[in-house]
Scaffold this motif. Structure first.
Motif, PDB file in Angstrom:
ATOM      1  N   VAL A 131       0.840  -1.201   0.000  1.00  0.00           N
ATOM      2  CA  VAL A 131       0.000   0.000   0.000  1.00  0.00           C
ATOM      3  C   VAL A 131       0.874   1.249   0.000  1.00  0.00           C
ATOM      4  O   VAL A 131       2.064   1.205   0.299  1.00  0.00           O
ATOM      5  CB  VAL A 131      -0.933   0.026   1.230  1.00  0.00           C
ATOM      6  CG1 VAL A 131      -1.871  -1.163   1.226  1.00  0.00           C
ATOM      7  CG2 VAL A 131      -0.125   0.067   2.523  1.00  0.00           C
ATOM      8  N   ASP A 132       0.263   2.364  -0.309  1.00  0.00           N
ATOM      9  CA  ASP A 132       0.939   3.650  -0.280  1.00  0.00           C
ATOM     10  C   ASP A 132       1.360   3.942   1.165  1.00  0.00           C
ATOM     11  O   ASP A 132       0.548   3.890   2.090  1.00  0.00           O
ATOM     12  CB  ASP A 132      -0.015   4.736  -0.780  1.00  0.00           C
ATOM     13  CG  ASP A 132       0.649   6.108  -0.817  1.00  0.00           C
ATOM     14  OD1 ASP A 132       1.816   6.206  -0.415  1.00  0.00           O
ATOM     15  OD2 ASP A 132      -0.026   7.062  -1.239  1.00  0.00           O
ATOM     16  N   SER A 133       2.634   4.231   1.376  1.00  0.00           N
ATOM     17  CA  SER A 133       3.142   4.438   2.734  1.00  0.00           C
ATOM     18  C   SER A 133       2.417   5.565   3.466  1.00  0.00           C
ATOM     19  O   SER A 133       2.256   5.527   4.684  1.00  0.00           O
ATOM     20  CB  SER A 133       4.649   4.744   2.683  1.00  0.00           C
ATOM     21  OG  SER A 133       4.887   5.897   1.893  1.00  0.00           O
ATOM     22  N   LYS A 134       1.933   6.577   2.744  1.00  0.00           N
ATOM     23  CA  LYS A 134       1.225   7.681   3.379  1.00  0.00           C
ATOM     24  C   LYS A 134      -0.102   7.209   3.975  1.00  0.00           C
ATOM     25  O   LYS A 134      -0.571   7.740   4.988  1.00  0.00           O
ATOM     26  CB  LYS A 134       0.970   8.795   2.362  1.00  0.00           C
ATOM     27  CG  LYS A 134       2.240   9.505   1.904  1.00  0.00           C
ATOM     28  CD  LYS A 134       1.909  10.621   0.928  1.00  0.00           C
ATOM     29  CE  LYS A 134       3.187  11.328   0.465  1.00  0.00           C
ATOM     30  NZ  LYS A 134       2.875  12.409  -0.511  1.00  0.00           N
ATOM     31  N   ALA A 135      -0.706   6.227   3.321  1.00  0.00           N
ATOM     32  CA  ALA A 135      -2.005   5.741   3.786  1.00  0.00           C
ATOM     33  C   ALA A 135      -1.915   5.081   5.155  1.00  0.00           C
ATOM     34  O   ALA A 135      -2.906   5.004   5.891  1.00  0.00           O
ATOM     35  CB  ALA A 135      -2.578   4.751   2.769  1.00  0.00           C
ATOM     36  N   LEU A 136      -0.729   4.618   5.518  1.00  0.00           N
ATOM     37  CA  LEU A 136      -0.556   3.940   6.805  1.00  0.00           C
ATOM     38  C   LEU A 136      -0.792   4.879   7.985  1.00  0.00           C
ATOM     39  O   LEU A 136      -1.079   4.426   9.091  1.00  0.00           O
ATOM     40  CB  LEU A 136       0.861   3.347   6.902  1.00  0.00           C
ATOM     41  CG  LEU A 136       1.194   2.241   5.898  1.00  0.00           C
ATOM     42  CD1 LEU A 136       2.650   1.846   6.036  1.00  0.00           C
ATOM     43  CD2 LEU A 136       0.295   1.036   6.119  1.00  0.00           C
ATOM     44  N   TYR A 137      -0.663   6.156   7.757  1.00  0.00           N
ATOM     45  CA  TYR A 137      -0.790   7.116   8.846  1.00  0.00           C
ATOM     46  C   TYR A 137      -2.145   7.835   8.827  1.00  0.00           C
ATOM     47  O   TYR A 137      -2.400   8.705   9.658  1.00  0.00           O
ATOM     48  CB  TYR A 137       0.344   8.145   8.765  1.00  0.00           C
ATOM     49  CG  TYR A 137       1.702   7.504   8.800  1.00  0.00           C
ATOM     50  CD1 TYR A 137       2.275   7.089  10.007  1.00  0.00           C
ATOM     51  CD2 TYR A 137       2.405   7.266   7.624  1.00  0.00           C
ATOM     52  CE1 TYR A 137       3.511   6.479  10.045  1.00  0.00           C
ATOM     53  CE2 TYR A 137       3.650   6.652   7.650  1.00  0.00           C
ATOM     54  CZ  TYR A 137       4.200   6.258   8.862  1.00  0.00           C
ATOM     55  OH  TYR A 137       5.427   5.638   8.889  1.00  0.00           O
ATOM     56  N   GLY A 138      -3.004   7.475   7.881  1.00  0.00           N
ATOM     57  CA  GLY A 138      -4.311   8.088   7.803  1.00  0.00           C
ATOM     58  C   GLY A 138      -5.317   7.397   8.695  1.00  0.00           C
ATOM     59  O   GLY A 138      -5.010   6.447   9.420  1.00  0.00           O
ATOM     60  N   THR A 139      -6.552   7.866   8.649  1.00  0.00           N
ATOM     61  CA  THR A 139      -7.623   7.301   9.480  1.00  0.00           C
ATOM     62  C   THR A 139      -8.539   6.369   8.698  1.00  0.00           C
ATOM     63  O   THR A 139      -9.366   5.681   9.287  1.00  0.00           O
ATOM     64  CB  THR A 139      -8.464   8.441  10.080  1.00  0.00           C
ATOM     65  OG1 THR A 139      -8.999   9.249   9.011  1.00  0.00           O
ATOM     66  CG2 THR A 139      -7.620   9.310  11.007  1.00  0.00           C
ATOM     67  N   LYS A 140      -8.413   6.341   7.375  1.00  0.00           N
ATOM     68  CA  LYS A 140      -9.260   5.483   6.553  1.00  0.00           C
ATOM     69  C   LYS A 140      -8.751   4.042   6.589  1.00  0.00           C
ATOM     70  O   LYS A 140      -7.559   3.781   6.777  1.00  0.00           O
ATOM     71  CB  LYS A 140      -9.281   5.982   5.113  1.00  0.00           C
ATOM     72  CG  LYS A 140      -9.961   7.341   4.943  1.00  0.00           C
ATOM     73  CD  LYS A 140      -9.968   7.740   3.472  1.00  0.00           C
ATOM     74  CE  LYS A 140     -10.652   9.090   3.285  1.00  0.00           C
ATOM     75  NZ  LYS A 140     -10.668   9.507   1.863  1.00  0.00           N
ATOM     76  N   LEU A 141      -9.682   3.117   6.391  1.00  0.00           N
ATOM     77  CA  LEU A 141      -9.330   1.704   6.359  1.00  0.00           C
ATOM     78  C   LEU A 141      -8.435   1.420   5.159  1.00  0.00           C
ATOM     79  O   LEU A 141      -8.751   1.787   4.032  1.00  0.00           O
ATOM     80  CB  LEU A 141     -10.602   0.847   6.269  1.00  0.00           C
ATOM     81  CG  LEU A 141     -10.379  -0.665   6.131  1.00  0.00           C
ATOM     82  CD1 LEU A 141      -9.740  -1.224   7.401  1.00  0.00           C
ATOM     83  CD2 LEU A 141     -11.705  -1.374   5.847  1.00  0.00           C
ATOM     84  N   VAL A 142      -7.315   0.781   5.415  1.00  0.00           N
ATOM     85  CA  VAL A 142      -6.384   0.410   4.342  1.00  0.00           C
ATOM     86  C   VAL A 142      -6.500  -1.095   4.116  1.00  0.00           C
ATOM     87  O   VAL A 142      -6.235  -1.892   5.019  1.00  0.00           O
ATOM     88  CB  VAL A 142      -4.930   0.766   4.726  1.00  0.00           C
ATOM     89  CG1 VAL A 142      -3.976   0.329   3.615  1.00  0.00           C
ATOM     90  CG2 VAL A 142      -4.815   2.258   4.989  1.00  0.00           C
ATOM     91  N   LYS A 143      -6.918  -1.477   2.936  1.00  0.00           N
ATOM     92  CA  LYS A 143      -7.089  -2.895   2.641  1.00  0.00           C
ATOM     93  C   LYS A 143      -5.772  -3.498   2.135  1.00  0.00           C
ATOM     94  O   LYS A 143      -5.059  -2.885   1.347  1.00  0.00           O
ATOM     95  CB  LYS A 143      -8.197  -3.088   1.618  1.00  0.00           C
ATOM     96  CG  LYS A 143      -9.574  -2.724   2.165  1.00  0.00           C
ATOM     97  CD  LYS A 143     -10.687  -3.245   1.279  1.00  0.00           C
ATOM     98  CE  LYS A 143     -12.045  -3.004   1.921  1.00  0.00           C
ATOM     99  NZ  LYS A 143     -13.152  -3.573   1.131  1.00  0.00           N
ATOM    100  N   ILE A 144      -5.494  -4.679   2.606  1.00  0.00           N
ATOM    101  CA  ILE A 144      -4.261  -5.380   2.230  1.00  0.00           C
ATOM    102  C   ILE A 144      -4.616  -6.752   1.671  1.00  0.00           C
ATOM    103  O   ILE A 144      -5.737  -7.247   1.874  1.00  0.00           O
ATOM    104  CB  ILE A 144      -3.332  -5.540   3.455  1.00  0.00           C
ATOM    105  CG1 ILE A 144      -4.032  -6.361   4.548  1.00  0.00           C
ATOM    106  CG2 ILE A 144      -2.896  -4.183   3.997  1.00  0.00           C
ATOM    107  CD1 ILE A 144      -3.145  -6.676   5.740  1.00  0.00           C
ATOM    108  N   PRO A 145      -3.715  -7.401   0.957  1.00  0.00           N
ATOM    109  CA  PRO A 145      -3.990  -8.736   0.424  1.00  0.00           C
ATOM    110  C   PRO A 145      -4.306  -9.724   1.543  1.00  0.00           C
ATOM    111  O   PRO A 145      -3.699  -9.685   2.619  1.00  0.00           O
ATOM    112  CB  PRO A 145      -2.684  -9.104  -0.284  1.00  0.00           C
ATOM    113  CG  PRO A 145      -2.046  -7.795  -0.598  1.00  0.00           C
ATOM    114  CD  PRO A 145      -2.398  -6.886   0.530  1.00  0.00           C
TER     115      PRO A 145
END
Length: 215
Positions: free
Chosen positions: A18-32
């Motif tokens: 995933v985009d490294s910036k997304a790791l610090y956000g509040t939205k759900l980050v989907k992974i495999p």
């Protein structure tokens, strides 16, 4: 420190997907979705595939954790689908089969491995790998855990534990009988009750019930 290292390792792994910036956000980050597999070689698995669940080892139902593991049997066998579809697995499976077969014919482990290496190189089974890593393969098999020896040791330990427990039970029973006889003798000598005799002999509370039963 170990906790920080674990979190850092997880972040490094996730950054690959995933985009490294997304790791610090509040939205759900989907992974495999992760999947777990075990490639199994052994005579005690008849199926080509099986599924194991971690919850099968839990004492109670309704746990908050579950893990599903797909077990794939790669024991050498003609017309086993996965071996027909994947030559590296087939070659490895055949090599292990050759070693085991050599041992069944009376060879020592070292002799069995050396013969299997020679045979497989001559018949183009993992030829390149075995030529390049012959010594490593020999060392690997020399250090391998012998499942039959493991079972033998476990059986011996079980028998020894049984003997120790038996001796302990025998000693405890003998001690209880001795206390009961002493209490009876004291009752006759002092003309006292069972309870008084046990009190005078200072028989432990957890032993009194057994002593009374023998009296």
């Amino acid at each position: 420190m170990p906790y920080r290292l674990l979190v850092y390792s997880a972040l490094v792994l996730l950054a690959k997907f995933v985009d490294s910036k997304a790791l610090y956000g509040t939205k759900l980050v989907k992974i495999p979705a992760p999947h777990f597999y075990v490639l199994y070689i052994g005579d005690d698995m008849e199926k080509d595939e099986d599924t194991l669940r971690l919850s099968a080892a839990f004492k109670e139902d309704g746990a908050d954790l579950e893990l599903v593991c797909h077990v794939i049997n790669i024991t050498y066998k003609e017309h086993r689908k996965i071996l027909e579809e994947c030559r590296p697995l087939r070659d490895y499976s055949f090599f292990v089969h050759r070693v085991n077969d050599n041992q069944k014919r009376g060879m020592t482990l070292d002799e069995a491995v050396r013969e299997a290496i020679k045979y497989c190189i001559e018949h183009d089974v993992m030829k390149g790998f075995l030529e390049a890593h012959r010594e490593e393969v020999l060392k690997m098999f020399a250090l391998q855990w012998d499942a039959d020896e493991e079972k033998k040791v476990i059986r011996e330990e079980g028998r020894e534990e049984g003997r120790v427990e038996g001796r302990a039970e025998g000693l405890a029973e003998g001690e209880t009988k001795g206390k009961a006889e002493a209490a009876r003798s004291l009752m006759e000598t002092l003309n006292c009750t069972k309870e008084k005799a046990m009190e005078l002999l200072k028989i432990p509370a957890d032993m009194q019930k057994k002593v009374l039963a023998l009296m």
